[in-house]
Motif scaffolding. Structure first.
Motif, PDB file in Angstrom:
ATOM      1  N   VAL A 329     -47.604 -32.382 -51.722  1.00 26.28           N
ATOM      2  CA  VAL A 329     -47.898 -32.285 -50.284  1.00 26.28           C
ATOM      3  C   VAL A 329     -47.932 -33.693 -49.695  1.00 26.28           C
ATOM      4  CG1 VAL A 329     -49.242 -30.158 -50.538  1.00 26.28           C
ATOM      5  CG2 VAL A 329     -50.393 -32.380 -50.627  1.00 26.28           C
ATOM      6  N   LEU A 400     -55.204 -24.399 -53.188  1.00 21.92           N
ATOM      7  CA  LEU A 400     -54.448 -24.375 -51.923  1.00 21.92           C
ATOM      8  C   LEU A 400     -55.288 -24.846 -50.741  1.00 21.92           C
ATOM      9  CD1 LEU A 400     -52.459 -21.008 -52.188  1.00 21.92           C
ATOM     10  CD2 LEU A 400     -51.629 -23.323 -52.612  1.00 21.92           C
ATOM     11  N   ARG A 403     -55.263 -28.404 -50.105  1.00 20.05           N
ATOM     12  CA  ARG A 403     -53.843 -28.779 -50.089  1.00 20.05           C
ATOM     13  C   ARG A 403     -53.444 -29.624 -51.293  1.00 20.05           C
ATOM     14  NH1 ARG A 403     -50.727 -31.372 -45.600  1.00 20.05           N
ATOM     15  NH2 ARG A 403     -48.954 -30.559 -46.770  1.00 20.05           N
ATOM     16  N   TYR A 405     -51.548 -28.070 -53.174  1.00 19.42           N
ATOM     17  CA  TYR A 405     -50.225 -27.473 -53.033  1.00 19.42           C
ATOM     18  C   TYR A 405     -50.155 -26.791 -51.673  1.00 19.42           C
ATOM     19  CZ  TYR A 405     -50.175 -27.841 -58.168  1.00 19.42           C
ATOM     20  OH  TYR A 405     -50.235 -28.289 -59.454  1.00 19.42           O
ATOM     21  N   ASP A 406     -48.939 -26.486 -51.251  1.00 18.12           N
ATOM     22  CA  ASP A 406     -48.717 -25.672 -50.058  1.00 18.12           C
ATOM     23  C   ASP A 406     -48.162 -24.317 -50.479  1.00 18.12           C
ATOM     24  OD1 ASP A 406     -49.585 -27.421 -48.094  1.00 18.12           O
ATOM     25  OD2 ASP A 406     -47.642 -28.423 -47.943  1.00 18.12           O
ATOM     26  N   LEU A 419     -53.083 -25.746 -42.143  1.00 13.27           N
ATOM     27  CA  LEU A 419     -53.540 -26.866 -42.970  1.00 13.27           C
ATOM     28  C   LEU A 419     -52.493 -27.966 -43.063  1.00 13.27           C
ATOM     29  CD1 LEU A 419     -55.391 -25.190 -45.990  1.00 13.27           C
ATOM     30  CD2 LEU A 419     -56.253 -25.781 -43.716  1.00 13.27           C
ATOM     31  N   ASP A 420     -51.200 -27.585 -43.106  1.00 18.13           N
ATOM     32  CA  ASP A 420     -50.162 -28.609 -43.241  1.00 18.13           C
ATOM     33  C   ASP A 420     -49.908 -29.376 -41.953  1.00 18.13           C
ATOM     34  OD1 ASP A 420     -48.924 -26.615 -41.823  1.00 18.13           O
ATOM     35  OD2 ASP A 420     -47.356 -26.227 -43.298  1.00 18.13           O
ATOM     36  N   LEU A 424     -54.255 -35.104 -44.320  1.00 14.84           N
ATOM     37  CA  LEU A 424     -54.877 -34.733 -45.593  1.00 14.84           C
ATOM     38  C   LEU A 424     -56.311 -35.248 -45.704  1.00 14.84           C
ATOM     39  CD1 LEU A 424     -52.006 -35.222 -48.194  1.00 14.84           C
ATOM     40  CD2 LEU A 424     -53.317 -33.135 -47.816  1.00 14.84           C
TER      41      LEU A 424
END
Length: 597
Positions: A329, A400, A403, A405-406, A419-420, A424
């Motif tokens: 990410v 997840l 984050r 990972y996405d 979240l993306d 971060l």
């Protein structure tokens, strides 16, 4: 994600790491200037030596001694000052480069996803951040300085030899390509041996770290000989590569010594003939021989530099392998500005699978989905308990949310923002993750708690420890909050370490709390000691409790049951027990041991 070996040339390696010298290039120019001046000083000293020989020694004249001797001493003193400035600055620049490169690799490694560290031995990564980083310095900083020194020394000494006797100089310089040919013959074999030695170094470090980390298992299962055999196997591989590399380097050195001796003898023989014909003085011959004596080492150094570069390229390959691994990410191109977070979590039709062994940045098509079309909402003040059989995908949700990972499909939102789309650092400030493994840092108990919120006062640390039911046992220790602890420490029990981790989470005071198996590995008494502060910690927050331990299930506002990555049941404790489904079966398995105890 498997990091594939990188076929790296010296030019690519140099181009990849040269930008790290940007802040020190003026100092590098100063060092190179000192190197050039030192070469000039050596040239002048040799010429003065020839003059002394012809006018003072050969004629036995003391009057002819003083002037060139004073000049020689002055040149030597000046060269000493210049050499000190150049060499001390070179060490400083080299260490700064090592520091920058290590920081760059370390920062990149910290952004890599969890599965990267599961697929790479920790000891090997440590070796890359230490030995391989220092090898790159030999290529980028020291290599540049040595190249400049060797080139200018070669030019100055050869020019001076040409001035003295151009015909002899050309005759003897014809043999110089032999040094290059010798280096070329040894380069590829030394590179292979250097890479094998670095890989073996990493393997040895890994075995030692793994053995020390599992020393209880080693002792309890009488695995001492097995561990010694593992270390012996890796050590023998290292020894073979190290000895092979040393033998190749020594063979090259001795071959070059023979070539150099042939060159010097040729000069002396030709010089003796010239003196016998009265075409050359003894001083000129000695000066000429001295120039060749000084000329061949830099030529040899250029050949040796090629071998050093070859060995450094092996280290560059291993570092570029790490840099080629991409984070799972990253920050969005246009992040949403930070704002007050309430803690509403929306998991909307999320699918996810972990990267396969052959995937660099994306999930492998062959990998099974860990989550399949999962949707739920969690609001502030709610306790959502997530349970299910092993491998159902529970801990994947915990990875997840911060984050790591996405999702492969679907979205997760915090207060309506994906979240993306959030920075971060900002996202992780608002989500506290208490992982399944109790994480302890090397340091004091106070430092372990305070890392939850850097800058926290002693009063705030103590207050967090009280809320986590840890203050009493911490205060009973001889050094209290100044007690030093480390991963695997025997000073504290598993439950006490978990309560220190809870105090860290309390101090962080984030609106979203994710607890991944907080009572795993604890006995019934320790688990009860942890549950009470857990209830206080969860109060008023959006809490996701991922657990097999269903003692907190009656307190949950909602229970989510996962099975094979799918959300198969949702409801309150009493409601799910009445359905005789997956949850009822799991609860029955959990309750039986307690009933029989």
């Amino acid at each position: 994600m498997r990091v594939r070996p990188v076929n790296t040339t010296a030019r690519l390696a140099f181009r990849s790491f040269w930008p790290l010298v940007k802040g020190d290039r003026r100092w590098l120019a100063l060092i190179c200037g000192c190197v050039v001046i030192a070469a000039l000083a050596e040239t002048a000293a040799i010429l003065l030596f020839g003059e002394l020989t012809d006018h003072a020694l050969q004629k036995g004249s003391l009057d002819a001694f003083w002037a060139p001797a004073a000049q020689w001493l002055g040149v030597a003193a000046f060269a000493a000052v210049v050499g000190y400035v150049g060499n001390s600055t070179a060490v400083w620049v080299a260490e700064r480069f090592v520091m920058r490169l290590r920081a760059r690799i370390f920062a990149h490694v910290q952004d890599l996803p969890p599965h990267f560290f599961q697929r790479h031995r920790q000891g090997d990564l440590v070796e890359r951040l230490t030995g391989d980083v220092e090898a790159i310095e030999q290529l980028v900083v020291s290599g540049v300085v040595r190249t400049v020194s060797a080139l200018f020394s070669t030019v100055f000494f050869f020019t001076a030899a040409l001035i003295l006797r151009w015909d002899l100089a050309l005759a003897t310089f014809v043999l110089a390509p032999l040094f290059w040919l010798a280096a070329r013959q040894f380069a590829s074999r030394i590179r292979t041996a250097a890479r094998q030695e670095r890989v073996a170094d990493g393997a040895i470090t890994s075995v030692v770290e793994e053995s020390l980390g599992t020393i209880v298992l080693t002792q309890a299962y009488n695995r001492r000989r097995a561990e010694e055999k593992r270390l012996d196997t890796e050590a023998r591989a290292w020894m073979r590569a190290s000895v092979r590399g040393a033998r190749l380097s020594e063979m090259y050195t001795q071959l070059v010594e023979v070539i150099e001796t042939v060159c010097v003898l040729a000069v002396i023989g030709l010089g003796a003939w010239e003196i016998s014909q009265d075409r050359m003085t003894l001083g000129q011959l000695l000066a000429f021989a001295a120039f060749l004596g000084y000329l061949y080492p830099p030529i040899r150094a250029l050949g040796q530099l090629g071998l050093t570069v070859t060995a450094a390229t092996a280290g560059a390959e291993r570092l570029l392998e790490i840099l080629a691994a991409r984070p799972a990410v990253s920050d969005p191109p246009v992040p949403r500005p930070p704002r007050q977070v309430r803690g509403v979590l929306d998991v909307d039709h999320v699918w996810f699978r972990y990267p396969g062994p052959d995937a660099a940045d994306t999930a492998s098509a062959a990998a099974p989905y860990a989550l399949r079309d999962v949707s739920f909402t969690a609001r502030p003040g709610e306790l959502i308990l997530i349970t299910g059989p092993s491998g159902a995908g529970k801990s994947t949700i915990a990875r997840l949310l911060p984050r790591f990972y996405d999702p492969a499909a679907g979205h997760i939102r915090l207060d309506g923002t994906r979240l993306d789309a959030l920075p971060l650092e900002n996202l992780r400030e608002h989500i506290t993750l208490l992982p399944q493994k109790t994480l302890v840092l090397h340091g004091t108990i106070r430092e372990n708690i305070a890392c939850g919120r850097p800058g926290a006062t002693d009063d705030e640390v103590v207050r967090a420890a009280r809320d986590a039911a840890a203050h009493a046992f911490i205060s009973a220790l001889p050094d209290g909050y100044a007690t030093h602890i480390a991963p695997g420490t025997a000073q504290l029990s598993g439950g006490q370490l978990q309560r220190i981790a809870l105090a860290r989470a309390v101090l962080r005071n984030a609106p979203v709390l994710v607890l991944d198996e907080p009572t795993a590995g604890l006995d019934a008494l320790s688990a009860r000691q942890v549950i009470a502060p857990l209830r206080r910690l969860m109060s008023g927050r959006t809490t996701l409790l991922i657990t097999h331990d269903l003692r907190l299930a009656p307190d949950a506002d909602r229970i989510l049951v996962l099975d094979h990555g799918r959300l198969v049941e949702s409801g309150r404790h009493e409601e799910l027990l009445g359905r005789s489904g997956t949850y009822a079966r799991l609860h029955g398995h959990t309750a039986r041991p307690a009933a029989g105890s």
